[in-house]
Design an enzyme around this catalytic site. Structure first.
Site, short mmCIF file in Angstrom:
data_model
loop_
_atom_site.label_atom_id
_atom_site.label_comp_id
_atom_site.label_asym_id
_atom_site.label_seq_id
_atom_site.Cartn_x
_atom_site.Cartn_y
_atom_site.Cartn_z
N TYR A 59 0.84 -1.20 0.00
CA TYR A 59 0.00 0.00 0.00
C TYR A 59 0.87 1.25 0.00
CZ TYR A 59 -5.01 0.71 1.00
OH TYR A 59 -6.34 0.95 0.93
N GLY B 17 -13.88 1.63 -2.46
CA GLY B 17 -14.24 2.77 -3.30
C GLY B 17 -13.78 4.11 -2.79
N ASN C 61 -7.51 6.46 6.63
CA ASN C 61 -7.02 6.79 5.30
C ASN C 61 -5.67 6.16 4.97
OD1 ASN C 61 -9.28 8.38 5.46
ND2 ASN C 61 -8.33 10.14 4.51
#
Lengths: 554, 258
Positions: free
Chosen positions: A336, A449, A485
């Site tokens: 990530y 999403g 986040n």
């Protein structure tokens, strides 16, 4: 048109041309393609035999099918010539990444003026540069674990704590001239003249101590320990240096000043649901982290690289440490995070954005923030970034997750907005618009999403009122909307850095942080973080926090 | 006051038109292939063909539920009435002209079906619901133009592959090789169910569409197909959404004339 910066890495990663859309799978050698996995397996087999409990076995990888059914690609540490395997950038495997975080966690800054005022005004004793030097000499004995005042105390082996020390800095040139250079972070020597003048003006006559607790203490205790460790050693050193009565009321004042009134911690306390003390990653603001990075001090001419260096550190601390381990547990979110500092992909997009901004707006920080600027810059850079993935299938395969592509395209857009205007809040607007464009372009985005993170993001972007928003420099993982986040906060650090570097600011949010991390005695190289990570990949980085002097030899 | 008529999706490009079409419940998906009910059950992997549905509560008719106005307004789905357990079908869509994309399939599910819970990720599109409801929808989503055997896949886990290059047969990568291209027949066969459990005999899901056909049917924008920013009405709509959210987040009265 010049070849994109990432092409070189793509050629190293895959045998086919970067433009080729077809390849082969399943016959590539499985997990044994990866030299690190071979090493891990060999060592694990020995450990398993010794302990009698099974360990690492990559054949369990994908639902019973072994890992390695596709090409195992190496990764270039962006801005360097060093390649490694994914395992080399897992923060547990990379000693430079350890020290990056250790240097932050073990630092607190404590103003010296309150203590000096107590000594002079309350106790009627004299404070001079000479007495300060004497005090600092004692504190450099006490801070790593040496005893003062009391006899027969258990002390700490100096080799375990060789990285622990204190230095001071001030905006007062006259005082700085008379401080022993071993104890001084010298603003005049470390910063370009214009930056030094601004920093000294902001700091004024005040004096600050940058205290580095031992790395090993951070490992054994926690970030919340640091201010307490510092305060105890400060108080004891004051007693010794100024011949005070141990326990007289003034000593309590020193402790209060060191623990509260004059204390600057690197990270604020997190709320109970995240349950971490101060000086942990969850409380570290983007502005503070951007200020810790020193690339713009040494190379003020290249705001892009400053942003990229800051962003890489954000990726390690926020994504790999905080979200990947503190908050989620497990092996962490390496893939990530590493997309923003590997293979020169983000670097390419960011420098493309710089060229675009220079051509369109006549230079950096030349145009006032507006909605039209956000639309123009974010659309152009998102178009370039996402098109690059589609023109070069090897690039798309490198960033094989939508969260990776979303982070990189939006980071480049955000940095572009910051460069155009010198305004980080506008840069964040470009980040959010990039995400909305990406979602409609590809019909997909990041994890679930990114509706909460980025769909809702613009709604609180421009609010400064409490409970509604904050200047982006002061936001961090503790900001409510950023609590989940992953893959975002690294870019926010870069967006902050780019805006202030574009303006020519010596610091982003706090000049005291900037100076404290300009200290060349720090273990981590805060000017060239990615080069440090590359050394970690090569296993050439020597961190602090050794234990070999108190354990048997291997 | 006239009834609200949904505009479904903005844009004038072929990809935007396809998005509107797939979302519009008045448009019937074109059927391109058939999969028997038995094969569908096998490839989903939740129960054996012919096996009764497992239930988590008695049929609603046998339950005395508390009075609730919502229960009077909303008719339960077949699976809910029967008390079926919650199961799933999950799709992965290649970036190389797969007919669907996760967001668009989800929007279409919201418009076309009831009682389903879709989720959107980049590499997968989970759809949860009562088991028989999931089976019914999965059948339509596999048999019609919104599925391509080579570029769309059923994957319960180990989903990655949507952004990887294609294999020599134009197939999307699947680490656990749930399907393969049968060159002799020219069709794609599932040899494992969506969770990777081997099937006792392959399940055919038809021939891959030619790339030109995929380009006509896809909802995707690509730089080598229809450029996203060339669809100006769509681009303008995204800009407008962004501006409205930015200006009105904590200040809704600040925006006039929406």
């Amino acid at each position: 048109m010049a070849e994109p910066r990432f092409i070189k890495a793509l050629r190293k990663k895959f045998k086919e041309s970067p433009e080729e859309r077809y390849t082969t799978f399943y016959t590539l050698g499985g997990w044994a393609q990866d030299p690190r996995k071979r090493e891990f397996k060999e060592i694990s087999d020995k450990i398993a035999k010794q302990r009698g409990i099974p360990m690492y076995n990559p054949t369990y990888g994908c639902s019973g099918v072994g890992l390695g059914q596709r090409t195992y690609m190496p990764y270039l540490i962006s801005g360097t010539e060093t390649y490694g395997m994914p395992e080399d950038v897992h923060f547990v495997n990379n000693a430079a990444m350890h020290q990056l975080w250790d240097d932050i966690r073990r630092t607190v800054i404590v103003g010296l003026d309150a203590a000096n005022t107590i000594i002079t005004k309350r106790l009627g004793k004299e404070v001079t540069p000479e007495t300060i030097n004497h005090y600092l000499e004692i504190l450099n004995h006490a801070l790593p674990g040496g005893a003062v005042v009391q006899e027969h105390m258990a002390e700490i082996h100096p080799a375990l704590v060789e990285d622990s020390y204190v230095k001071i800095f001030t905006g007062d040139d006259e005082l700085a001239d008379r401080i022993d250079k071993r104890f001084l972070i010298d603003i005049n020597k470390l910063f370009p003249k214009d930056q030094a003048e601004k920093l000294k003006k902001a700091i004024g006559k005040r004096t600050y101590q940058a205290l580095r607790m031992p790395t090993i203490v951070g490992h054994l205790c926690d970030g919340g320990t640091m201010a307490r460790w510092a305060a105890m050693q400060i108080s004891m050193s004051m007693i010794s240096a100024y011949k005070l009565m141990a326990g007289e009321a003034a000593v309590g004042e020193f402790a209060f000043a060191a623990k509260h009134a004059e204390l600057i911690e690197m990270g604020t306390l997190t709320p109970w649901r995240r349950a971490r003390g101060p000086n942990e990653p969850g409380g570290l603001s983007f502005g503070y982290l951007a200020d810790m990075i020193q690339y713009n001090r040494v190379h003020p001419e290249d705001p892009c690289k400053y942003a990229l260096e800051a962003l890489a550190c954000g990726a390690v601390i926020y994504d790999q440490y905080w979200f990947g381990s503190y908050m989620s547990g497990g092996v962490g979110f390496t893939q990530y995070a590493t997309c923003v500092y590997t293979d020169d992909i983000l670097d390419d997009y960011v420098y493309w954005g710089l060229d675009y901004v220079k051509k369109k707006y006549g230079g950096i920080a030349k145009i006032k923030p507006s909605m039209d600027i956000i639309k123009d810059v974010a659309t152009a850079i998102t178009d370039y970034s996402l098109s690059s993935y589609e023109q070069y299938p090897a690039n798309m395969e490198t960033h094989f997750g939508g969260s990776q592509r979303a982070a990189v395209a939006a980071a480049a857009s955000g940095i572009g907005g910051s460069l155009a205007t010198g305004n980080a809040q506008l840069g964040m607007g470009c980040w959010y618009l990039s995400q909305l464009l990406h979602k409609e372009w590809m019909g997909r985005l990041g994890f679930y999403g990114y509706d909460a993170q980025d769909g809702a993001g613009p709604c609180n972007l421009w609010s400064y009122r409490s409970d509604e928003g904050l200047p982006i420099e002061l936001r961090g993982p503790n900001y409510p909307n950023y609590a989940m986040n992953v893959g975002h906060l690294s870019a926010y650090t870069g967006i902050v850095a780019a805006a202030h570097a574009a303006r020519g600011d010596p610091w982003c949010v706090n000049p005291i942080i900037k100076v404290a991390f300009a200290d060349p005695s720090l273990k981590f190289d805060w000017t060239y973080p990615r080069e440090c990570f590359a050394k970690g990949v090569l296993r050439e980085y020597m961190p602090a926090g050794r234990r070999d002097v108190v354990v048997p030899p291997r | 006051m006239s009834a609200y008529v949904s505009q479904l999706y903005p844009g004038t490009s072929r990809s935007s038109i396809n998005r509107r079409k797939y979302m519009d419940p008045k448009t019937k998906y074109e059927k391109l292939r058939s999969i028997s009910d038995e094969d569908l059950v096998r490839v989903l992997g939740h129960r054996k063909p012919g096996e009764a549905y497992k239930t988590v509560h008695p049929p609603l008719e046998e339950m005395k539920e508390p009075e609730d106005p919502i229960r009077r307004i909303v008719e339960p789905t077949s699976g809910t009435k029967a008390g079926d357990r919650i199961r799933f079908v999950q799709f992965t869509d290649s970036v190389y002209f797969s007919p669907m994309a996760p967001y668009v399939r989800t929007w279409a599910i919201y418009r076309r079906y009831r009682g389903l819970d879709p989720g959107v990720l980049s590499g997968r599109n989970p759809i949860e619901g009562r088991e028989r409801d999931v089976e019914k929808v999965a059948k339509e989503l596999i048999e019609t133009e919104v599925f391509d055997p080579a570029r769309t896949a059923l994957r319960g886990y180990t989903v990655h592959g949507h952004a990887l290059r294609l294999d020599e047969n134009g197939m999307m990568f699947d680490a656990i090789r749930r399907y393969k291209f049968n060159k002799a027949k020219g069709v794609v066969e599932y040899v494992k169910d969506q969770l990777g459990v081997p099937l006792d005999k392959p399940v055919e899901v038809g021939k891959p569409l030619p790339e030109e056909e995929l380009k006509k049917r896809t909802v995707q924008f690509r730089v080598d197909h229809i450029k996203f920013i060339s669809d100006k009405p769509l681009l303008g709509w995204v800009h407008r959404i962004f501006e409205l959210r930015s200006r009105s987040g904590f200040n809704p009265e600040g925006v006039k004339g929406i």
